[in-house]
Structure formats: C-alpha cells, structure tokens
Design an enzyme around this catalytic site. Structure first.
Site, short mmCIF file in Angstrom:
data_model
loop_
_atom_site.label_atom_id
_atom_site.label_comp_id
_atom_site.label_asym_id
_atom_site.label_seq_id
_atom_site.Cartn_x
_atom_site.Cartn_y
_atom_site.Cartn_z
N GLY A 11 -0.60 -1.69 2.75
CA GLY A 11 -1.06 -1.17 4.04
C GLY A 11 -2.05 -2.12 4.71
N ASN A 12 -2.82 -2.83 3.87
CA ASN A 12 -3.81 -3.77 4.40
C ASN A 12 -3.19 -4.99 5.05
OD1 ASN A 12 -6.27 -2.39 3.74
ND2 ASN A 12 -5.75 -2.77 1.61
N LYS A 130 -10.21 10.14 -4.26
CA LYS A 130 -9.81 9.07 -3.34
C LYS A 130 -10.57 9.20 -2.02
CE LYS A 130 -6.63 6.26 -1.37
NZ LYS A 130 -6.72 4.85 -1.64
N LYS A 215 0.78 4.41 -3.07
CA LYS A 215 2.09 3.84 -2.70
C LYS A 215 2.68 2.95 -3.79
CE LYS A 215 1.56 -0.77 -1.38
NZ LYS A 215 0.25 -0.95 -1.95
N LYS A 277 -1.32 -1.25 -8.93
CA LYS A 277 -0.17 -2.17 -8.85
C LYS A 277 0.30 -2.55 -10.25
CE LYS A 277 -2.08 -4.17 -4.65
NZ LYS A 277 -1.69 -3.04 -3.81
P1 ADP Z 1 -2.82 -3.10 -0.54
O1 ADP Z 1 -2.97 -2.59 0.85
O2 ADP Z 1 -1.93 -4.27 -0.62
O3 ADP Z 1 -2.47 -2.02 -1.55
P2 ADP Z 1 -5.39 -3.27 -1.93
O4 ADP Z 1 -6.68 -3.61 -1.25
O5 ADP Z 1 -5.19 -1.90 -2.43
O6 ADP Z 1 -4.26 -3.71 -0.91
O7 ADP Z 1 -5.17 -4.27 -3.17
C1 ADP Z 1 -5.27 -5.67 -3.03
C2 ADP Z 1 -6.68 -6.17 -3.36
O8 ADP Z 1 -6.94 -6.01 -4.76
C3 ADP Z 1 -6.92 -7.63 -3.13
O9 ADP Z 1 -7.26 -7.90 -1.80
C4 ADP Z 1 -8.09 -7.93 -4.08
O10 ADP Z 1 -9.31 -7.94 -3.37
C5 ADP Z 1 -8.13 -6.73 -5.01
N1 ADP Z 1 -8.20 -7.03 -6.44
C6 ADP Z 1 -8.83 -6.25 -7.34
N2 ADP Z 1 -8.73 -6.73 -8.58
C7 ADP Z 1 -8.00 -7.87 -8.49
C8 ADP Z 1 -7.54 -8.83 -9.44
N3 ADP Z 1 -7.82 -8.71 -10.74
N4 ADP Z 1 -6.80 -9.88 -9.01
C9 ADP Z 1 -6.51 -10.00 -7.68
N5 ADP Z 1 -6.93 -9.13 -6.74
C10 ADP Z 1 -7.66 -8.06 -7.12
MG MG Z 2 -3.68 -0.42 -2.14
#
Ligand code: ADP
Ligand code: MG
Length: 314
Positions: A11-12, A130, A215, A277
């Site tokens: 979403g980001n 959340k 998601k 993820k």
């Molecule tokens: P999305 O909208 O893609 O779900 P999120 O913000 O939920 O985005 O997840 C992506 C973010 O996870 C990255 O921008 C990063 O800042 C963060 N992140 C947290 N832990 C890690 C990690 N171990 N390696 C890489 N990114 C990480």
């Molecule tokens: Mg996310």
C-alpha cells in the site's frame, strides 16, 4: 506448462512521500508498478493475480471522516476497506489495461471485490493492536471510545490512536470467482487491502467485521488456496535485511525457510511491516508453494530469474 504467480503490491508503494499523496499521484505510482509486472505476461502460460495493500488509503478515508464528523456519518471499517478495494482496484486495472495495450498483449484485467472470512472468536478481537487513522488528542480519543466504541491507545508519546483487530484470514470467499477468471485468461486484481473482513453468525449469515486483515497474510492464503507456484511480495525496499537499521545491516539475496524462522525468532523483522511478509512466505512455502520473493517492483523480473530481491526457498 501453466504457472500461477501472485504479485502483492505494498500500500505504501502508492504513496511515495507526503508531497505525492493525491489520487493522480497514486495512479502514477500504480502505473510505475504495473510497468514492471506486465512484461511478465509476454509468457502466454502465465496466470497472474495482483493483490495490494491499503494502509495509507484507509488512513485518508478515516481522516476525512474525522474532519467531516460534524456534518457526515462515520464510515465503518469494512466499508473503508471496500472503498479502497474499489478505488485502488480501478487504478490498478486502468494501469494494467494501458500497459497491456502498450505491449500489444491481448489480455484483460478484472478487479474482484474480495471478502475474507475471519473467525469471530479470533483472539485479535479481544486484543486489538493495529493502529489506524490519525493521531488524536486524549479528549477526542475518549469521546470516540464512549460514542463510537473505539479501542484507543497512547502511541509512543505521539498522541492517541484508534486500534483495531487484525485477525487471521481463514478463507477467501471469492476464491472460485478468482479461479474462474484466471482460467478464462484474465489478469485478476483481488484481496485488496487484505480483503474485507467478514464473520459468520451461527445461522451462516455474514457480517462486516470492525477489523483489518494483513494483506501479506491474505495474499499468502489466496496463493495457497489457488495452488499458486510463485508468491512475490513487493514493497519499497529491494531486499530483506538482517540487523535492519543498525550499523551491521546486511541485505539478503536468499534465505531458506529454516533461516527465515531463525531470523524471525531473533527479532530481525519488524512487526506490522517486514514480519508479516516473511510469515506470509513461510506459510506459502509450507503449503506447497515453490518459489517466493520479497523485493521492489523494479526487481521482480530479475528476482524471478534468480538475480535480485530476496529469494526464499523451501
Ligand atoms: P508495505 O506497504 O509494502 O506493506 P510496510 O511498511 O508494511 O510496506 O513494509 C515495508 C517496510 O518494512 C520497509 O520500508 C522497511 O522500512 C521495513 N522493514 C522492517 N524490517 C525490515 C527488514 N528486516 N528488512 C527490510 N525492511 C524492513
Ligand atoms: Mg505492510
């Protein structure tokens, strides 16, 4: 040989920074992501489902409701998710359509409003965690708690926020629709924002839940229920790191499920962002998936060929 691939868009990705949040900006971001996905469809054997997040977009709807509260009704959370599925589904479908035409590919996209069943006894409902929507003053938070039944918490000194349940997705109710569209050759957009969370009452009727489904976990469930071969989770970083944000930070080209579990236990992945993820991918590979990748849209093609992103193997 037919191959089914699920690509999840974060979403980001649609909101690169605070100065690029408008609807046209979000469309341009969808176009940039789709420009990296559509070339995969040059393979006529590829069956493709695109899923997407909606965190920032739900935040915008809730903020609008907050500002308009004196004149207009509040939007229940299930309706917020449905609204964002529709709006982002439209944006992604439009971007896919335009990109498919540019590549002279005779495939059609179709977006499916997707309902996801969650368990009404899911422990997440009694411990909502959340954070969602805008930061609030203590008084405003208290007012919402009393009038609207919100759960609110103080968030690390930055103000008060509403928290909602994020239950585990149990079934994708629109699974057969997605499967039929794939069988007919469509590129399907589904499970937007993790799907609209619904619960079943004892009679079997379903109701919208005041909850959001992650998601990444919903994409993984859809992938398993479809018997997909590959799950690609795209976000704003190219690779998963260990010691993320620390001096010794190390980007991973590949990891096995066993390594992923070890890193998870060691706390390398942040809850609410990277952790779901990695969990989603562990569940996918444990449920029969063959290949899984976490990367940014730019590196999807390279990662599928084994030279980019973080590739996770069983
Ligand atoms: P999305 O909208 O893609 O779900 P999120 O913000 O939920 O985005 O997840 C992506 C973010 O996870 C990255 O921008 C990063 O800042 C963060 N992140 C947290 N832990 C890690 C990690 N171990 N390696 C890489 N990114 C990480
Ligand atoms: Mg996310």
């Amino acid at each position: 040989m037919k191959k089914t691939v699920i690509v999840a868009l974060g979403g980001n990705l649609f909101v690169s920074d605070e100065t690029h949040q408008s609807v046209p900006d979000q469309y341009r971001a969808a176009e940039r992501a789709c420009a990296h996905i559509v070339p995969l469809l040059r393979d006529p054997e590829l069956r493709l489902v695109v899923t997407h997040g909606n965190g920032p977009q739900v935040g915008f709807i809730l903020r609008r409701s907050e500002l308009a509260a004196l004149e207009l009704h509040q939007v229940p959370l299930d309706a917020c998710v449905a609204d964002t599925q529709g709006a982002l589904g439209y944006q992604i479908e439009r971007a896919l359509r335009n990109e498919l035409r540019r590549h002279r590919l005779a495939r059609s996209p179709a977006a499916v409003v997707t309902l996801v069943l969650v368990d009404r006894d899911d422990p997440a409902f009694s411990h909502p965690t959340k954070p969602i929507g805008a930061f609030l003053s203590k008084e405003r938070a208290e007012e919402h708690r009393q009038k609207d039944g919100w759960d609110v918490v103080e968030d690390a000194g930055r103000g008060w926020r509403r928290v909602v349940a994020s239950p585990t997705p149990k079934a994708i109710l629109d699974l057969e629709a997605v499967r039929s569209l794939l069988d007919a050759g469509f590129v399907v957009v589904a499970a937007g924002g993790g799907g609209i969370a619904v619960v079943e009452d004892p009679s079997g009727d379903i109701f919208g839940a005041s909850a959001v489904v992650d998601k990444d976990l919903a994409s993984s469930l859809l992938a398993r229920q479809l018997g997909a071969d590959v799950l690609v989770i795209t976000t704003d970083v190219e690779k998963v790191c260990i010691d993320y944000g620390k001096p010794g930070q190390k980007a991973l080209d590949a990891m096995t499920v066993a390594e992923a579990k070890r890193y998870m236990a060691e706390g390398h992945f942040k809850p609410g962002s990277m952790l779901p993820k990695v969990q989603a991918i562990i569940e996918f590979l444990g449920g029969g998936g063959k290949q899984a990748i976490i990367t940014d849209p730019e590196h999807i093609a390279a990662a599928l060929e084994g030279s980019g992103g973080t590739r996770v193997t069983p």
